[in-house]
Design an enzyme around this catalytic site. Sequence first.
Site, PDB file in Angstrom:
ATOM      1  N   GLU A 118       0.839  -1.212   0.000  1.00  0.00           N
ATOM      2  CA  GLU A 118       0.000   0.000   0.000  1.00  0.00           C
ATOM      3  C   GLU A 118       0.869   1.256   0.000  1.00  0.00           C
ATOM      4  OE1 GLU A 118      -3.321  -0.076  -0.514  1.00  0.00           O
ATOM      5  OE2 GLU A 118      -2.898  -2.208  -0.695  1.00  0.00           O
ATOM      6  N   TRP A 128     -21.057  12.693 -18.721  1.00  0.00           N
ATOM      7  CA  TRP A 128     -21.204  12.725 -17.258  1.00  0.00           C
ATOM      8  C   TRP A 128     -22.466  13.486 -16.858  1.00  0.00           C
ATOM      9  CZ3 TRP A 128     -18.114   9.357 -15.192  1.00  0.00           C
ATOM     10  CH2 TRP A 128     -16.819   9.173 -15.665  1.00  0.00           C
ATOM     11  N   TRP A 145      -9.541   8.252  -7.342  1.00  0.00           N
ATOM     12  CA  TRP A 145     -10.753   8.593  -8.103  1.00  0.00           C
ATOM     13  C   TRP A 145     -10.643   8.119  -9.552  1.00  0.00           C
ATOM     14  CZ3 TRP A 145     -15.594   9.692  -7.031  1.00  0.00           C
ATOM     15  CH2 TRP A 145     -15.884  10.010  -5.717  1.00  0.00           C
ATOM     16  N   ASN A 179     -10.546   2.727   3.387  1.00  0.00           N
ATOM     17  CA  ASN A 179     -10.156   2.582   1.974  1.00  0.00           C
ATOM     18  C   ASN A 179     -11.170   1.795   1.146  1.00  0.00           C
ATOM     19  OD1 ASN A 179      -8.264   2.680  -0.310  1.00  0.00           O
ATOM     20  ND2 ASN A 179      -8.138   0.484   0.038  1.00  0.00           N
ATOM     21  N   TRP A 218       1.785   1.932  -3.400  1.00  0.00           N
ATOM     22  CA  TRP A 218       0.718   2.634  -4.158  1.00  0.00           C
ATOM     23  C   TRP A 218       0.855   4.148  -3.968  1.00  0.00           C
ATOM     24  CZ3 TRP A 218      -2.489   1.533  -7.972  1.00  0.00           C
ATOM     25  CH2 TRP A 218      -2.866   0.205  -8.198  1.00  0.00           C
ATOM     26  N   TRP A 241     -16.467  12.287 -12.101  1.00  0.00           N
ATOM     27  CA  TRP A 241     -15.625  11.889 -10.956  1.00  0.00           C
ATOM     28  C   TRP A 241     -14.927  13.090 -10.327  1.00  0.00           C
ATOM     29  CZ3 TRP A 241     -10.407  12.935 -11.691  1.00  0.00           C
ATOM     30  CH2 TRP A 241     -10.001  13.187 -13.016  1.00  0.00           C
TER      31      TRP A 241
HETATM   32  C1  LIG Z   1     -11.278   7.450  -4.136  1.00  0.00           C
HETATM   33  C2  LIG Z   1     -10.088   7.392  -3.218  1.00  0.00           C
HETATM   34  C3  LIG Z   1      -9.568   8.558  -2.685  1.00  0.00           C
HETATM   35  C4  LIG Z   1      -8.454   8.526  -1.838  1.00  0.00           C
HETATM   36  N1  LIG Z   1      -7.957   9.705  -1.336  1.00  0.00           N
HETATM   37  C5  LIG Z   1      -6.856   9.681  -0.545  1.00  0.00           C
HETATM   38  C6  LIG Z   1      -6.314  10.879  -0.023  1.00  0.00           C
HETATM   39  O1  LIG Z   1      -6.779  11.988  -0.300  1.00  0.00           O
HETATM   40  N2  LIG Z   1      -5.241  10.791   0.804  1.00  0.00           N
HETATM   41  C7  LIG Z   1      -4.665   9.585   1.127  1.00  0.00           C
HETATM   42  O2  LIG Z   1      -3.689   9.566   1.883  1.00  0.00           O
HETATM   43  N3  LIG Z   1      -5.145   8.444   0.616  1.00  0.00           N
HETATM   44  C8  LIG Z   1      -6.222   8.442  -0.196  1.00  0.00           C
HETATM   45  N4  LIG Z   1      -6.732   7.263  -0.678  1.00  0.00           N
HETATM   46  C9  LIG Z   1      -6.007   6.012  -0.408  1.00  0.00           C
HETATM   47  C10 LIG Z   1      -6.442   5.241   0.855  1.00  0.00           C
HETATM   48  O3  LIG Z   1      -7.824   5.096   0.886  1.00  0.00           O
HETATM   49  C11 LIG Z   1      -5.977   5.893   2.147  1.00  0.00           C
HETATM   50  O4  LIG Z   1      -4.596   6.191   2.065  1.00  0.00           O
HETATM   51  C12 LIG Z   1      -6.184   4.987   3.355  1.00  0.00           C
HETATM   52  O5  LIG Z   1      -7.523   4.633   3.481  1.00  0.00           O
HETATM   53  C13 LIG Z   1      -5.700   5.687   4.611  1.00  0.00           C
HETATM   54  O6  LIG Z   1      -5.919   4.913   5.741  1.00  0.00           O
HETATM   55  P1  LIG Z   1      -4.705   4.272   6.523  1.00  0.00           P
HETATM   56  O7  LIG Z   1      -3.706   5.306   6.845  1.00  0.00           O
HETATM   57  O8  LIG Z   1      -5.275   3.499   7.662  1.00  0.00           O
HETATM   58  O9  LIG Z   1      -4.094   3.300   5.437  1.00  0.00           O
HETATM   59  P2  LIG Z   1      -3.231   1.971   5.523  1.00  0.00           P
HETATM   60  O10 LIG Z   1      -4.040   0.891   4.931  1.00  0.00           O
HETATM   61  O11 LIG Z   1      -2.675   1.735   6.883  1.00  0.00           O
HETATM   62  O12 LIG Z   1      -2.038   2.282   4.497  1.00  0.00           O
HETATM   63  C14 LIG Z   1      -0.866   2.961   4.922  1.00  0.00           C
HETATM   64  C15 LIG Z   1      -0.616   4.170   4.064  1.00  0.00           C
HETATM   65  O13 LIG Z   1      -0.412   3.783   2.712  1.00  0.00           O
HETATM   66  C16 LIG Z   1      -0.921   4.783   1.828  1.00  0.00           C
HETATM   67  N5  LIG Z   1      -1.993   4.189   1.030  1.00  0.00           N
HETATM   68  C17 LIG Z   1      -2.792   3.154   1.365  1.00  0.00           C
HETATM   69  N6  LIG Z   1      -3.615   2.852   0.346  1.00  0.00           N
HETATM   70  C18 LIG Z   1      -3.319   3.711  -0.647  1.00  0.00           C
HETATM   71  C19 LIG Z   1      -3.822   3.906  -1.961  1.00  0.00           C
HETATM   72  N7  LIG Z   1      -4.783   3.138  -2.480  1.00  0.00           N
HETATM   73  N8  LIG Z   1      -3.330   4.918  -2.709  1.00  0.00           N
HETATM   74  C20 LIG Z   1      -2.328   5.704  -2.236  1.00  0.00           C
HETATM   75  N9  LIG Z   1      -1.820   5.564  -0.995  1.00  0.00           N
HETATM   76  C21 LIG Z   1      -2.302   4.572  -0.216  1.00  0.00           C
HETATM   77  C22 LIG Z   1      -1.476   5.905   2.710  1.00  0.00           C
HETATM   78  O14 LIG Z   1      -0.471   6.858   2.881  1.00  0.00           O
HETATM   79  C23 LIG Z   1      -1.761   5.167   4.012  1.00  0.00           C
HETATM   80  O15 LIG Z   1      -1.763   6.005   5.139  1.00  0.00           O
HETATM   81  C24 LIG Z   1      -7.845   7.279  -1.536  1.00  0.00           C
HETATM   82  C25 LIG Z   1      -8.378   6.106  -2.078  1.00  0.00           C
HETATM   83  C26 LIG Z   1      -9.485   6.157  -2.905  1.00  0.00           C
HETATM   84  C27 LIG Z   1     -10.036   4.883  -3.471  1.00  0.00           C
END
Ligand SMILES: Cc1cc2nc3c(=O)[nH]c(=O)nc-3n(C[C@H](O)[C@H](O)[C@H](O)COP(=O)(O)OP(=O)(O)OC[C@H]3O[C@@H](n4cnc5c(N)ncnc54)[C@H](O)[C@@H]3O)c2cc1C
Length: 487
Positions: free
Chosen positions: A300, A332, A408, A367, A303, A385
């Site tokens: 993650e 859209w 998105w 997420n 990502w 979107w």
């Molecule tokens: C539509 C959409 C919008 C999102 N907007 C944001 C946003 O504005 N800011 C944001 O930080 N994340 C965003 N995410 C990614 C992800 O949902 C969040 O990072 C995550 O839910 C944060 O929770 P956590 O810190 O417990 O994540 P964990 O699951 O503990 O992951 C650890 C870290 O990995 C990174 N990460 C995890 N998943 C992703 C991912 N899919 N893409 C990029 N980085 C990721 C984040 O920095 C996160 O804090 C988005 C995802 C989607 C589908």
Amino acid sequence: MSAEFAFQRGLVWLRNDLRRQDNTALYRAAKSCRHIAALFIACPQTWRSHDEGDPVVAFRLACLRELQQGLAERNIPLYFLELPKFEQVPKALTQIARRLEIDALFANAEYPLNEWRRDTAVREALKKIDVPVEYSTDRTLLPPGAVKTGSGDAYKVFTPFKRAFIERCGGSEFAPLPQPRVMDEDKVWPSWIAVEAAHNLVQTIPDQLRGYGAVPAKNGQLLGWKPGEKAAAKRLRQFREDIDGYADERDFPAIDATSRLSPYLNCGAISIRQCVHMALQLNAGQWTGGSDGVSCWLGELIWREFYTHLIAAFPRLCMHRPFKPETDKVPWSYSEADFKRWCRGKTGVPIVDAAMRQLNQTGWMHNRLRMVVASFLSKNLLIDWRWGERYFMQKLIDADFAANNGGWQWAASTGTDAVPYFRVFNPYSQSKKFDRRGEFIREFVPELRELSDDEIHCPPPSADYPPPICDVGQSRKHAIEVFASLR
Ligand SMILES: Cc1cc2nc3c(=O)[nH]c(=O)nc-3n(C[C@H](O)[C@H](O)[C@H](O)COP(=O)(O)OP(=O)(O)OC[C@H]3O[C@@H](n4cnc5c(N)ncnc54)[C@H](O)[C@@H]3O)c2cc1C
């Protein structure tokens, strides 16, 4: 000048890197300058034009306040300047550099297009007065552009990017950098008198900026989030205890199984290196294999890296444009009424409503649910979107342009390596699979609390709940037809 230091006076320009530990710019400035001071410039008008909302900005300021105290313990003053727009920064920094007789400026690089342009303009402006500017790699593990395909292009697909990325990391442990040394107390620079004369610099960091509203705060927490580097480090320590369960539990919104570090990573109260270092230590230095939880979490974090590298390689992503240009032909919908219902968590689809209310109340969304609500808006409602992207930016406490735009465009099938357009999430099946007993729905949609575990996912007409805003089956079919017709 002492031979020990390359410069007498260095200014550290802080942005989204609000920590004392493992901060590359701060570390490098303290190593190469006899005296250092820090500066933060708030640009509320530009931030608003980037759709950064009250939660993310309030959290940033709160973290900054904590950092100011932390830096004071090291005799490093932190000044604050409010300028409406990015465009005003180069001139202001030139004046400050002159008046405070700064020998070098240090900052950590930022990659969205306007930030990049601002930083380039600052470098050029300061060059004219012979002040070198050093931008360090800090927000990402590797600098964008460092991971390239065999033909020298940026990767557009995640899996090969991940493979190449891990290879490029070359077994590094990413050991965090030490915090800056304690500066000589009797020689703190610059004197306050000089600072006051320099520009409208102040030491008091405001709670609110022009054009920004207050965010609910209680017991030192904003929307339930404790700001600062210490709180971030504590969260990382706690998550370390639970990380082995991450792979199995991370998709269930009722379980607190993810790190919840995103607000801290976003404003830099914790660094990506600190996170990766912790995970690699637990996994005998391996990115893949070993503990499923650890390797999944590292995936993650890659990502996050991928999306940041993407925006640097493809600046059109920062211009409200889809990665796949043909998707701009999607007809859209711009229905204000549907959009409002989605924003408020009143679509009549419980899992979507619970998720949107979680966002509105806590500034954060799980997420799995970010994917569900984004798919619902862009496919079932076929709403542009970019409206959803903007709403997330405005409401998320972890709003990060790269990750948000990436998420998105993934969900709307407009991005590179996005979900295939014919795979539309069914919110009801997602709800039954990931919130089987409706615990999450009950927490955020109290009016459905009394329904049975079966009924809660799709309330019967007799329930006191609005009917669904759309027929999920039909709207899915329609979206697939629309996307198929673009081919
Ligand atoms: C539509 C959409 C919008 C999102 N907007 C944001 C946003 O504005 N800011 C944001 O930080 N994340 C965003 N995410 C990614 C992800 O949902 C969040 O990072 C995550 O839910 C944060 O929770 P956590 O810190 O417990 O994540 P964990 O699951 O503990 O992951 C650890 C870290 O990995 C990174 N990460 C995890 N998943 C992703 C991912 N899919 N893409 C990029 N980085 C990721 C984040 O920095 C996160 O804090 C988005 C995802 C989607 C589908």
